[in-house]
Each structure stands twice: as structure tokens, then as C-alpha cells.
Design an enzyme around this catalytic site. Structure first.
Site, PDB file in Angstrom:
ATOM      1  N   ILE A 203       0.683  -1.276   0.162  1.00 31.59           N
ATOM      2  CA  ILE A 203      -0.149  -0.119   0.139  1.00 31.59           C
ATOM      3  C   ILE A 203       1.033   1.380  -0.156  1.00 31.59           C
ATOM      4  O   ILE A 203       0.734   2.310  -0.525  1.00 31.59           O
ATOM      5  CB  ILE A 203      -0.862  -0.027   0.905  1.00 31.59           C
ATOM      6  CG1 ILE A 203      -1.724  -1.046   1.166  1.00 31.59           C
ATOM      7  CG2 ILE A 203      -1.815   1.175   1.245  1.00 31.59           C
ATOM      8  CD1 ILE A 203      -2.653  -1.602   2.368  1.00 31.59           C
TER       9      ILE A 203
ATOM     10  N   ASN B 287      10.380  -6.688   4.768  1.00 26.83           N
ATOM     11  CA  ASN B 287       9.256  -7.279   3.853  1.00 26.83           C
ATOM     12  C   ASN B 287       8.987  -6.734   2.697  1.00 26.83           C
ATOM     13  O   ASN B 287       7.684  -6.673   2.423  1.00 26.83           O
ATOM     14  CB  ASN B 287       8.108  -7.509   5.065  1.00 26.83           C
ATOM     15  CG  ASN B 287       7.011  -8.194   4.550  1.00 26.83           C
ATOM     16  OD1 ASN B 287       7.134  -9.370   3.790  1.00 26.83           O
ATOM     17  ND2 ASN B 287       5.768  -8.086   4.744  1.00 26.83           N
TER      18      ASN B 287
ATOM     19  N   ASP C 144      15.146   1.442  10.079  1.00 26.54           N
ATOM     20  CA  ASP C 144      14.146   0.828  10.948  1.00 26.54           C
ATOM     21  C   ASP C 144      13.627   1.869  12.157  1.00 26.54           C
ATOM     22  O   ASP C 144      14.280   2.744  12.686  1.00 26.54           O
ATOM     23  CB  ASP C 144      14.662  -0.380  11.580  1.00 26.54           C
ATOM     24  CG  ASP C 144      13.471  -1.268  12.086  1.00 26.54           C
ATOM     25  OD1 ASP C 144      12.371  -0.992  12.593  1.00 26.54           O
ATOM     26  OD2 ASP C 144      13.704  -2.353  11.599  1.00 26.54           O
TER      27      ASP C 144
ATOM     28  N   SER D 181      -6.776  -0.834  10.243  1.00 27.67           N
ATOM     29  CA  SER D 181      -7.379  -2.122   9.394  1.00 27.67           C
ATOM     30  C   SER D 181      -8.817  -2.351  10.007  1.00 27.67           C
ATOM     31  O   SER D 181      -9.119  -1.998  11.141  1.00 27.67           O
ATOM     32  CB  SER D 181      -6.400  -3.239   9.626  1.00 27.67           C
ATOM     33  OG  SER D 181      -7.341  -4.287   9.073  1.00 27.67           O
TER      34      SER D 181
ATOM     35  N   THR E 247      -9.901  -4.806  10.515  1.00 36.33           N
ATOM     36  CA  THR E 247      -9.846  -5.946  11.484  1.00 36.33           C
ATOM     37  C   THR E 247      -9.977  -5.463  13.040  1.00 36.33           C
ATOM     38  O   THR E 247     -10.107  -6.137  13.856  1.00 36.33           O
ATOM     39  CB  THR E 247      -8.388  -6.596  11.260  1.00 36.33           C
ATOM     40  OG1 THR E 247      -8.393  -8.157  11.976  1.00 36.33           O
ATOM     41  CG2 THR E 247      -7.248  -5.780  11.774  1.00 36.33           C
TER      42      THR E 247
ATOM     43  N   TYR F 268      -2.101  -9.087  15.587  1.00 32.13           N
ATOM     44  CA  TYR F 268      -1.840  -8.355  14.836  1.00 32.13           C
ATOM     45  C   TYR F 268      -2.922  -7.149  14.862  1.00 32.13           C
ATOM     46  O   TYR F 268      -2.534  -5.676  14.824  1.00 32.13           O
ATOM     47  CB  TYR F 268      -1.963  -8.752  13.375  1.00 32.13           C
ATOM     48  CG  TYR F 268      -2.242  -7.600  12.268  1.00 32.13           C
ATOM     49  CD1 TYR F 268      -1.301  -6.782  11.902  1.00 32.13           C
ATOM     50  CD2 TYR F 268      -3.469  -7.532  11.691  1.00 32.13           C
ATOM     51  CE1 TYR F 268      -1.604  -5.823  10.921  1.00 32.13           C
ATOM     52  CE2 TYR F 268      -3.795  -6.704  10.645  1.00 32.13           C
ATOM     53  CZ  TYR F 268      -2.958  -5.972  10.269  1.00 32.13           C
ATOM     54  OH  TYR F 268      -3.206  -4.939   9.392  1.00 32.13           O
TER      55      TYR F 268
ATOM     56  N   LYS G 176      -3.085  -2.679  16.074  1.00 31.67           N
ATOM     57  CA  LYS G 176      -3.800  -1.773  15.295  1.00 31.67           C
ATOM     58  C   LYS G 176      -4.563  -0.957  16.158  1.00 31.67           C
ATOM     59  O   LYS G 176      -4.701   0.324  16.186  1.00 31.67           O
ATOM     60  CB  LYS G 176      -4.434  -2.192  13.887  1.00 31.67           C
ATOM     61  CG  LYS G 176      -3.596  -2.893  12.884  1.00 31.67           C
ATOM     62  CD  LYS G 176      -2.939  -1.631  12.082  1.00 31.67           C
ATOM     63  CE  LYS G 176      -1.949  -1.838  11.116  1.00 31.67           C
ATOM     64  NZ  LYS G 176      -1.087  -1.039  10.369  1.00 31.67           N
TER      65      LYS G 176
ATOM     66  N   ARG H 293     -16.285 -10.129   1.247  1.00 28.58           N
ATOM     67  CA  ARG H 293     -15.414  -8.959   1.722  1.00 28.58           C
ATOM     68  C   ARG H 293     -15.665  -7.827   0.732  1.00 28.58           C
ATOM     69  O   ARG H 293     -16.101  -7.849  -0.451  1.00 28.58           O
ATOM     70  CB  ARG H 293     -13.998  -9.460   1.532  1.00 28.58           C
ATOM     71  CG  ARG H 293     -13.688 -10.553   2.351  1.00 28.58           C
ATOM     72  CD  ARG H 293     -13.563 -10.314   3.923  1.00 28.58           C
ATOM     73  NE  ARG H 293     -13.302 -11.277   4.934  1.00 28.58           N
ATOM     74  CZ  ARG H 293     -14.037 -12.368   5.213  1.00 28.58           C
ATOM     75  NH1 ARG H 293     -15.479 -12.329   4.928  1.00 28.58           N
ATOM     76  NH2 ARG H 293     -13.818 -13.220   5.945  1.00 28.58           N
TER      77      ARG H 293
ATOM     78  N   ASP I 258     -12.166 -16.549  10.418  1.00 31.35           N
ATOM     79  CA  ASP I 258     -12.852 -15.917   9.357  1.00 31.35           C
ATOM     80  C   ASP I 258     -14.233 -15.670   9.753  1.00 31.35           C
ATOM     81  O   ASP I 258     -14.856 -16.422  10.507  1.00 31.35           O
ATOM     82  CB  ASP I 258     -13.098 -16.554   8.153  1.00 31.35           C
ATOM     83  CG  ASP I 258     -11.531 -16.428   7.202  1.00 31.35           C
ATOM     84  OD1 ASP I 258     -10.708 -15.590   7.715  1.00 31.35           O
ATOM     85  OD2 ASP I 258     -11.651 -17.342   6.044  1.00 31.35           O
TER      86      ASP I 258
HETATM   87  C1  UD1 Z   1      -6.995 -10.526   5.904  1.00 34.11           C
HETATM   88  C2  UD1 Z   1      -6.620 -10.421   7.478  1.00 34.11           C
HETATM   89  C3  UD1 Z   1      -6.899  -9.061   7.818  1.00 34.11           C
HETATM   90  C4  UD1 Z   1      -5.935  -8.186   6.903  1.00 34.11           C
HETATM   91  C5  UD1 Z   1      -6.455  -8.429   5.456  1.00 34.11           C
HETATM   92  C6  UD1 Z   1      -5.493  -7.776   4.685  1.00 34.11           C
HETATM   93  C7  UD1 Z   1      -7.251 -12.716   8.606  1.00 34.11           C
HETATM   94  C8  UD1 Z   1      -8.188 -13.434   9.441  1.00 34.11           C
HETATM   95  N1  UD1 Z   1      -7.598 -11.261   8.324  1.00 34.11           N
HETATM   96  O1  UD1 Z   1      -8.417 -10.589   5.808  1.00 34.11           O
HETATM   97  O2  UD1 Z   1      -6.653  -8.884   9.329  1.00 34.11           O
HETATM   98  O3  UD1 Z   1      -6.094  -6.943   7.216  1.00 34.11           O
HETATM   99  O4  UD1 Z   1      -6.279  -9.922   5.051  1.00 34.11           O
HETATM  100  O5  UD1 Z   1      -6.052  -7.802   3.121  1.00 34.11           O
HETATM  101  O6  UD1 Z   1      -6.191 -13.164   8.025  1.00 34.11           O
HETATM  102  N2  UD1 Z   1     -10.035 -17.041   0.931  1.00 34.11           N
HETATM  103  C9  UD1 Z   1      -9.908 -18.504   0.243  1.00 34.11           C
HETATM  104  N3  UD1 Z   1      -9.166 -18.946   0.095  1.00 34.11           N
HETATM  105  C10 UD1 Z   1      -7.651 -18.459   0.303  1.00 34.11           C
HETATM  106  C11 UD1 Z   1      -7.663 -17.152   0.881  1.00 34.11           C
HETATM  107  C12 UD1 Z   1      -8.708 -16.581   1.214  1.00 34.11           C
HETATM  108  O7  UD1 Z   1     -11.332 -19.063   0.401  1.00 34.11           O
HETATM  109  O8  UD1 Z   1      -6.733 -19.056  -0.157  1.00 34.11           O
HETATM  110  C13 UD1 Z   1     -11.350 -16.206   1.253  1.00 34.11           C
HETATM  111  C14 UD1 Z   1     -11.242 -15.968   2.997  1.00 34.11           C
HETATM  112  O9  UD1 Z   1     -11.876 -17.355   3.637  1.00 34.11           O
HETATM  113  C15 UD1 Z   1     -11.957 -14.669   2.928  1.00 34.11           C
HETATM  114  C16 UD1 Z   1     -11.794 -14.066   1.660  1.00 34.11           C
HETATM  115  O10 UD1 Z   1     -11.109 -15.177   0.692  1.00 34.11           O
HETATM  116  O11 UD1 Z   1     -13.553 -15.134   2.889  1.00 34.11           O
HETATM  117  C17 UD1 Z   1     -10.728 -13.071   1.874  1.00 34.11           C
HETATM  118  O12 UD1 Z   1      -9.523 -13.616   2.481  1.00 34.11           O
HETATM  119  P1  UD1 Z   1      -8.282 -12.681   2.785  1.00 34.11           P
HETATM  120  O13 UD1 Z   1      -7.769 -12.199   1.370  1.00 34.11           O
HETATM  121  O14 UD1 Z   1      -7.265 -13.654   3.278  1.00 34.11           O
HETATM  122  O15 UD1 Z   1      -8.602 -11.325   3.476  1.00 34.11           O
HETATM  123  P2  UD1 Z   1      -9.566 -11.302   5.088  1.00 34.11           P
HETATM  124  O16 UD1 Z   1      -9.243 -12.704   5.723  1.00 34.11           O
HETATM  125  O17 UD1 Z   1     -10.682 -10.591   4.674  1.00 34.11           O
END
Ligand code: UD1
Length: 344
Positions: A12, A35, A58, A124, A126, A148, A152, A230, A293
Site C-alpha cells: 500500500i 518485508n 528501522d 485496518s 480488522t 496483529y 492496530k 468481503r 474468518d
Molecule cells: C485478511 C486478514 C486481515 C487483513 C487482510 C488484508 C485474517 C483473518 N484477516 O483479511 O487482518 O487486514 O487480510 O487484506 O487473516 N480465502 C479463500 N482462500 C484463500 C484465501 C482466502 O477462500 O486461499 C477467502 C477467505 O476465507 C475470505 C476471503 O477469501 O472469505 C478473503 O480472505 P483474505 O484475502 O485472506 O482477507 P481477510 O481474511 O478478509
């Protein structure tokens, strides 16, 4: 106006640097590259046609930070730097608390010393607790579900306390929903370390044949197709939000805004749109739910529109196209020689 960008080489951060430079800001970028890739700096220059002033260092090193502030007339700070992997934060909580909190404290101390009172903080969605009504408004109940997220939330509270004690300061807290996509040039984008945890980088790697299939986590959520919903937002829209946030710091105040589109899409909506826009199949398999989730999470984006004059304009199609373009141009991420010139 000169703006310090901490963590400016990250996903970002780099997109925000591009938008700030395009909007006429002078930026000073700092990053530890813990990173992120130093190649990002050159890519930002390629997009903007401007030389980027940057320092490797840093925020845990106060002397380093002091040196940067002593060399430049910094007027505002956009603070991205920090650790951000949810799973890792569960395994190494003290490392997350130490890094994210102490680096922000150092930043506040040095800002105070140099009389810099304008800060935009990268938070976030989150930080919102489970059980809130959708769409999420900024005044929804706050409760992070992992270390995490708690860093925040703690930083938001720390900044709020600081503002109460120093009401001449100016804070804008930005709560990001799910940023995806990449700069349309294909020059900068998201480069996850190792196997991706987030949806879109996983999808692009499946489409590229680097991973066999997408695991869809949960097909039994109470959503239109059973998969999680999402608020995906194009990273360039998100980056533009920081310009408006910086403008808001022209006057004193402590403000919090959601940066999202206000629309929710399911995992399968994303997969189907990606396939349609890019003509690339994304094989997937349904799996059980992923721990931690929630079913549905999307923003009420009205406050940012009303008070910042900002709203997301890019579509899910744009996000899918630009994410794939970045993947195709950079099959091995930022390793320079691998960059494939494309006119897309
Ligand atoms: C995650 C983080 C969040 C962070 C955000 C950054 C968690 C619990 N939350 O959010 O803190 O700010 O990323 O963008 O990790 N999914 C799949 N298959 C995959 C990956 C994801 O089905 O391989 C689904 C997940 O179940 C979810 C959606 O895709 O429904 C989005 O997932 P993801 O991109 O990981 O974001 P968040 O979990 O919403």
C-alpha cells in the site's frame, strides 16, 4: 509540502507514494526492506518520472529516525510501517507488540521533537469486533481477534490519548478493508513472502500455474453463494484516499475513516470475475471454513465521502485485470531482470 512515508516500499505504501508524487507532494520514503524490495524505489521513479528520496532504516532505531527528520523539513507523516501477517502474529505476539507499538512511539517522540503534528495512520477493518451490523460504520464496536489486529487497535487508542493531551495535533486514522489489484502500469504490486495467505495473490498464482488450485475456505456461510463476502478495494483507490486524508490534517482534529467501496463480493464472485476479465481459468476446491474468518465484512464508506470527498471508483473487473497484469509482468515478483515489458 514534504511528507514522510514510513513503510513506503510496501504494497500500500508504494502505491500511495506514486499517488502523492503525482499530486505534487515531495516525499521522503523510509523502509527497512524487511518485508519489501528495494527495487520498488526504482519502479516508483519509472512510473512518476521523479527521483525518490529514500532511507533504508528501522523505526525501532530512534537515532535513524532523528537523522531523517533533521535532514528534511517534514510537515506530515503517513505511517504504514509495521508487521502485518495475522498468522505470524499469533505465533510471535511479543514481536508484533514490540515492533508495531514501539516504532509508533518512536515516531511520535521524534515528531514532537521536530514539531511535526500531522499524522495519517494505516489501520485496518480488522479492528471491528464480530457481531456488528453490516455495513460497518466507524462507530461500530471495536475488538480485534488476533495480536496483529490488537496492535492496530492499541495504536489507534495511543494516538487518541496523545491527541487528547495535545489537541493542536492532527490525526487521521484510515481503516482499510481488503486492498487488492496493482498499479495499472504493472510496475508495482503485491509481493507476498512465500505461499500467499490472502485471496487475490493466491488466485493470481493459481492462474499462473504456480499453485495447483485455490482452496475456497467455507461454502456454507449465510451468503448468496455460501462463500465469504468481503469489501475488496483497488489499491490505487485506497492510495488516493491518503491524499484526501493528508488534506484533512491541515486543521486540528482526530478523525477515523473506513476506506472501502461499500460493496461486498464473495470468493466465487472474485474467481468468476477474474476468469471472465483475464480469460484464465482458476481451478478451485471447496474446503472447510478457515479459523478466525467471518461470513461477511464490508464498509459503510459514507463518512469518507462526506468528509474527505473521497470514494472508490475502480470496479472488481479493474482489480482483477490489474492484479493479473502485475503477475504477468513480474512472474518472479520484484527481481528486476524478470520484468516483462507489456503494453497492457
Ligand atoms: C485478511 C486478514 C486481515 C487483513 C487482510 C488484508 C485474517 C483473518 N484477516 O483479511 O487482518 O487486514 O487480510 O487484506 O487473516 N480465502 C479463500 N482462500 C484463500 C484465501 C482466502 O477462500 O486461499 C477467502 C477467505 O476465507 C475470505 C476471503 O477469501 O472469505 C478473503 O480472505 P483474505 O484475502 O485472506 O482477507 P481477510 O481474511 O478478509
Amino acid at each position: 509540502m514534504t511528507v514522510l512515508i514510513t513503510g513506503g516500499a510496501g504494497y500500500i505504501g508504494s502505491h500511495t507514494c506514486v499517488e502523492l508524487i503525482k499530486a505534487g507532494y515531495d516525499i521522503v520514503l523510509i523502509d527497512s526492506f524487511a518485508n519489501s524490495s528495494p527495487d520498488v524505489i526504482e519502479r516508483i521513479s519509472m512510473i512518476t518520472g521523479k527521483t525518490v528520496t529514500f532511507y533504508k532504516g528501522d523505526l525501532l532505531d530512534s537515532a535513524f529516525l532523528d537523522k531523517v527528520f533533521s535532514r528534511h523539513s517534514i510537515e506530515a507523516v503517513v505511517h504504514f510501517a509495521g508487521l502485518k501477517a495475522v498468522g505470524e502474529s499469533v505465533e510471535k505476539p511479543t514481536s508484533y507488540y514490540y515492533t508495531n507499538l514501539v516504532s509508533t512511539l518512536h515516531l511520535l517522540q521524534v515528531m514532537g521533537k521536530y514539531d511535526v503534528q500531522r499524522l495519517v495512520f494505516s489501520s485496518s477493518a480488522t479492528v471491528y469486533g464480530d457481531g456488528n451490523k453490516m455495513p460497518l460504520k466507524e462507530n461500530a464496536r471495536l475488538q480485534a481477534a488476533n495480536p496483529y489486529g490488537r496492535t492496530k487497535l492499541m495504536i489507534e487508542e495511543m494516538l487518541d490519548d496523545h491527541y487528547r493531551a495535545h489537541p493542536n495535533w492532527r490525526f487521521v486514522i484510515l481503516r482499510y478493508f481488503n486492498p487488492i489489484g496493482a498499479h495499472p502500469s504493472g510496475l508495482i504490486g503485491e509481493e507476498p513472502a512465500g505461499r500467499p495467505n490472502n485471496l487475490m495473490p493466491y488466485v493470481t498464482q493459481v492462474a499462473a500455474g504456480r499453485l495447483p488450485e485455490l482452496n475456497v475456505f467455507g461454502a456454507d456461510y449465510p451468503t448468496h453463494d455460501g462463500t465469504g463476502v468481503r469489501d475488496y478495494i483497488h489499491v490505487v483507490d485506497l492510495a488516493r484516499g491518503h491524499i484526501q486524508a493528508l488534506k484533512k490534517t491541515a486543521s486540528t482534529g482526530f478523525h477515523t475513516y473506513n476506506l472501502g467501496t461499500g460493496r461486498g463480493y464473495s470468493v466465487l464472485d472474485v474467481v468468476r470475475t477474474f476468469e471472465k476479465v483475464n480469460g484464465q481459468p482458476v481451478p478451485y476446491q471447496m474446503q472447510s471454513r478457515r479459523a478466525g474468518d467471518t461470513a461477511v465484512c464490508y464498509a459503510d464508506a459514507a463518512k469518507a465521502k462526506a468528509e474527505l470527498g473521497w470514494e472508490a471508483v475502480k470496479t472488481l473487473e479493474d482489480m482483477c485485470r490489474d492484479a493479473w497484469h502485475w503477475q504477468v509482468c513480474n512472474p518472479n515478483g520484484y527481481r528486476k531482470k524478470q520484468y516483462v515489458q507489456s503494453n497492457g
